[in-house]
Scaffold this motif. Structure first.
Motif, mmCIF file in Angstrom:
data_model
loop_
_atom_site.group_PDB
_atom_site.id
_atom_site.type_symbol
_atom_site.label_atom_id
_atom_site.label_comp_id
_atom_site.label_asym_id
_atom_site.label_seq_id
_atom_site.Cartn_x
_atom_site.Cartn_y
_atom_site.Cartn_z
ATOM 1 N N LEU A 322 -9.632 -10.076 39.185
ATOM 2 C CA LEU A 322 -8.237 -9.982 39.612
ATOM 3 C C LEU A 322 -7.368 -9.334 38.532
ATOM 4 O O LEU A 322 -6.542 -8.464 38.816
ATOM 5 C CB LEU A 322 -7.688 -11.373 39.964
ATOM 6 C CG LEU A 322 -8.276 -12.060 41.194
ATOM 7 C CD1 LEU A 322 -7.710 -13.461 41.335
ATOM 8 C CD2 LEU A 322 -7.989 -11.254 42.453
ATOM 9 N N ILE A 323 -7.555 -9.762 37.306
ATOM 10 C CA ILE A 323 -6.745 -9.232 36.202
ATOM 11 C C ILE A 323 -7.021 -7.744 35.990
ATOM 12 O O ILE A 323 -6.091 -6.938 35.850
ATOM 13 C CB ILE A 323 -7.008 -10.020 34.900
ATOM 14 C CG1 ILE A 323 -6.577 -11.488 35.074
ATOM 15 C CG2 ILE A 323 -6.270 -9.383 33.725
ATOM 16 C CD1 ILE A 323 -6.933 -12.381 33.899
ATOM 17 N N SER A 324 -8.286 -7.369 36.014
ATOM 18 C CA SER A 324 -8.640 -5.972 35.743
ATOM 19 C C SER A 324 -8.198 -5.037 36.871
ATOM 20 O O SER A 324 -8.013 -3.845 36.652
ATOM 21 C CB SER A 324 -10.147 -5.836 35.518
ATOM 22 O OG SER A 324 -10.860 -6.225 36.672
ATOM 23 N N ASN A 325 -8.027 -5.568 38.082
ATOM 24 C CA ASN A 325 -7.614 -4.738 39.216
ATOM 25 C C ASN A 325 -6.098 -4.565 39.328
ATOM 26 O O ASN A 325 -5.630 -3.770 40.145
ATOM 27 C CB ASN A 325 -8.125 -5.354 40.531
ATOM 28 C CG ASN A 325 -9.600 -5.133 40.730
ATOM 29 O OD1 ASN A 325 -10.145 -4.157 40.242
ATOM 30 N ND2 ASN A 325 -10.257 -6.045 41.434
ATOM 31 N N MET A 326 -5.337 -5.272 38.506
ATOM 32 C CA MET A 326 -3.883 -5.247 38.657
ATOM 33 C C MET A 326 -3.232 -4.029 38.007
ATOM 34 O O MET A 326 -2.289 -3.458 38.547
ATOM 35 C CB MET A 326 -3.264 -6.519 38.070
ATOM 36 C CG MET A 326 -3.548 -7.765 38.893
ATOM 37 S SD MET A 326 -2.882 -9.259 38.112
ATOM 38 C CE MET A 326 -1.122 -8.995 38.277
ATOM 39 N N PHE A 327 -3.713 -3.634 36.824
ATOM 40 C CA PHE A 327 -3.101 -2.543 36.075
ATOM 41 C C PHE A 327 -4.178 -1.617 35.519
ATOM 42 O O PHE A 327 -5.290 -2.045 35.234
ATOM 43 C CB PHE A 327 -2.276 -3.074 34.894
ATOM 44 C CG PHE A 327 -1.110 -3.931 35.275
ATOM 45 C CD1 PHE A 327 0.119 -3.360 35.560
ATOM 46 C CD2 PHE A 327 -1.227 -5.314 35.348
ATOM 47 C CE1 PHE A 327 1.204 -4.144 35.908
ATOM 48 C CE2 PHE A 327 -0.161 -6.109 35.695
ATOM 49 C CZ PHE A 327 1.072 -5.526 35.977
ATOM 50 N N GLU A 335 -3.748 -9.090 28.661
ATOM 51 C CA GLU A 335 -4.861 -8.898 27.716
ATOM 52 C C GLU A 335 -5.303 -10.241 27.144
ATOM 53 O O GLU A 335 -6.502 -10.519 27.027
ATOM 54 C CB GLU A 335 -4.436 -7.961 26.576
ATOM 55 C CG GLU A 335 -4.434 -6.496 26.948
ATOM 56 C CD GLU A 335 -4.096 -5.614 25.763
ATOM 57 O OE1 GLU A 335 -3.691 -6.159 24.715
ATOM 58 O OE2 GLU A 335 -4.243 -4.385 25.885
ATOM 59 N N GLU A 336 -4.314 -11.068 26.812
ATOM 60 C CA GLU A 336 -4.616 -12.399 26.268
ATOM 61 C C GLU A 336 -5.331 -13.263 27.305
ATOM 62 O O GLU A 336 -6.310 -13.949 26.998
ATOM 63 C CB GLU A 336 -3.320 -13.074 25.814
ATOM 64 C CG GLU A 336 -2.648 -12.375 24.627
ATOM 65 C CD GLU A 336 -1.274 -12.949 24.331
ATOM 66 O OE1 GLU A 336 -0.823 -13.848 25.090
ATOM 67 O OE2 GLU A 336 -0.648 -12.508 23.355
ATOM 68 N N GLN A 337 -4.842 -13.196 28.543
ATOM 69 C CA GLN A 337 -5.472 -13.983 29.609
ATOM 70 C C GLN A 337 -6.876 -13.473 29.914
ATOM 71 O O GLN A 337 -7.785 -14.253 30.214
ATOM 72 C CB GLN A 337 -4.605 -13.939 30.865
ATOM 73 C CG GLN A 337 -3.296 -14.699 30.734
ATOM 74 C CD GLN A 337 -2.489 -14.666 32.015
ATOM 75 O OE1 GLN A 337 -3.028 -14.764 33.113
ATOM 76 N NE2 GLN A 337 -1.179 -14.522 31.870
ATOM 77 N N MET A 338 -7.048 -12.164 29.843
ATOM 78 C CA MET A 338 -8.361 -11.588 30.101
ATOM 79 C C MET A 338 -9.394 -12.126 29.106
ATOM 80 O O MET A 338 -10.507 -12.534 29.490
ATOM 81 C CB MET A 338 -8.295 -10.057 29.998
ATOM 82 C CG MET A 338 -9.636 -9.359 30.172
ATOM 83 S SD MET A 338 -10.331 -9.521 31.843
ATOM 84 C CE MET A 338 -9.622 -8.045 32.596
ATOM 85 N N GLU A 339 -9.031 -12.153 27.851
ATOM 86 C CA GLU A 339 -9.947 -12.665 26.831
ATOM 87 C C GLU A 339 -10.241 -14.143 27.056
ATOM 88 O O GLU A 339 -11.375 -14.605 26.902
ATOM 89 C CB GLU A 339 -9.357 -12.444 25.430
ATOM 90 C CG GLU A 339 -9.250 -10.975 25.028
ATOM 91 C CD GLU A 339 -10.566 -10.234 25.160
ATOM 92 O OE1 GLU A 339 -11.601 -10.780 24.698
ATOM 93 O OE2 GLU A 339 -10.571 -9.133 25.736
#
Length: 347
Positions: A322-327, A335-339
């Motif tokens: 979900l995070i990688s598909n947003m931007f 970036e912090e949440q992704m890690e």
């Protein structure tokens, strides 16, 4: 109201009878029967917890599939959330339709060659998008159209008027369909607008409008084919109001139609069932039989069973997906949440 077949399956408008071969007529019936089975199975799967969001389609097959059958493969579909059948017949694999229902991002990824956007959840927003796609087709010199759908409730939204007005001003290659099933969730059509019809709203935009018997697949096909020819010939958009009915609830997310619809009203519309009407017409022409219909039903059941298995096996959606598909480029907070979630998902 424009009509070709009456409730008894009799031709009442010979001049408007579309030029379809016997095989094409049978194909239309096949698609409607298949879609009715898909609706029944989808409701069952939803109740089993195997699907997520689902908006029933029974009763609207003639409106949905009659209009789609008039399209070209290269035309663009901008559907509402009840319009998944058109996407499937336009080329969206069935398992992806099930993933869409589950909220999986892959369900929104149209395969190469399937000219469509994913179903719009925001009421009426697809009308503005369709105006843009239609203008793009015109500017590129394409002899194709952008077709979009909403319900009667969608006509109460600003996007409905803005989309039509924009497309009309530029004579864009657009077809706007309003599937008037009588209720915007629970609000009756006559409490949404003082207009006598929804088709007449086309007048304000300066485009052609027509009210069609949405339970008559031949009338819907003929009206859409005419609208498509007008659009690709530079005559501008058309608004088509199909008078139809949804036999089930608005969605499976807790709606109870018995609270706002009477059993008498349900019975009245059951007599207009698009499958019954068209079946009678074909049987009178010796083009359809119970045996042929049962073959379609069994084929649909088998393909649905395989598709749900395929959806079950598809990789589960992760938070990092979900995070990688947003931007394209993640902002600092994501970036912090992704890690953070990469670490959690690695355990």
């Amino acid at each position: 109201m424009f009509q070709v077949l009456n409730e008894k399956g009799e031709i009442v408008n010979k001049d408007a009878m579309p030029d379809l071969s016997d095989e094409q007529l049978k194909e239309l019936m096949t698609r409607m029967v298949y879609t009715r089975v898909l609706d029944q199975r989808s409701i069952a799967l939803n109740r089993q917890g195997r699907l997520g969001f689902y908006a029933p389609t029974a009763g609207q097959e003639a409106s949905q599939l009659g209009s789609h059958y008039a399209l070209d493969k290269e035309d663009y579909i901008l559907p509402g959330y009840r319009d998944v059948p058109q996407l499937i017949w336009h080329g969206l694999p069935l398992y992806q339709a099930f993933l869409f229902s589950r909220g999986h991002f892959h369900g929104n990824q149209m395969p190469e060659g399937v000219n469509a956007l994913s179903p719009q959840i925001i009421i009426g927003a697809q009308y503005v998008q369709a105006a843009g796609v239609a203008l793009g087709l015109k500017k590129r010199g394409k002899k194709n159209v952008a077709i979009t759908y909403t319900g009667d409730g969608g006509t109460s939204q600003g996007d409905f008027y803005e989309g039509m007005n924009f497309a009309a001003a530029y004579k864009a290659n657009a077809i706007f369909i309003v599937q008037n099933n009588g209720f915007a969730i629970s609000v009756p059509r006559d409490k949404q607008t003082a207009a006598k019809t929804l088709a007449q709203k086309a007048v304000a935009a300066g485009i052609e409008g027509i009210q069609v018997d949405g339970m008559d697949v031949l009338a819907v096909y003929a009206a859409t084919k005419h609208a498509r020819e007008r659009a690709i010939n530079g005559e501008g958009p058309t608004l088509i109001e199909t008078l139809t009915y949804r036999y089930g609830p608005h969605t499976m997310a807790g709606d109870d139609p018995t609270r706002y619809r009477t059993s008498d009203l349900d019975s009245e519309w059951e007599k207009k069932d698009p499958l019954v009407r068209f079946r009678t017409f074909l049987e009178n022409k010796n083009l359809w039989s119970e045996e042929e219909e049962n073959k379609v039903i069994e084929k649909a059941k088998a393909e649905i069973k395989d598709a749900i298995k395929q959806a079950d096996k598809y990789p589960k959606q992760k938070v990092t997906d979900l995070i990688s598909n947003m931007f394209e480029t993640l902002p600092t907070n994501l970036e912090e949440q992704m890690e953070e979630y990469k670490e959690k998902e690695s355990k």
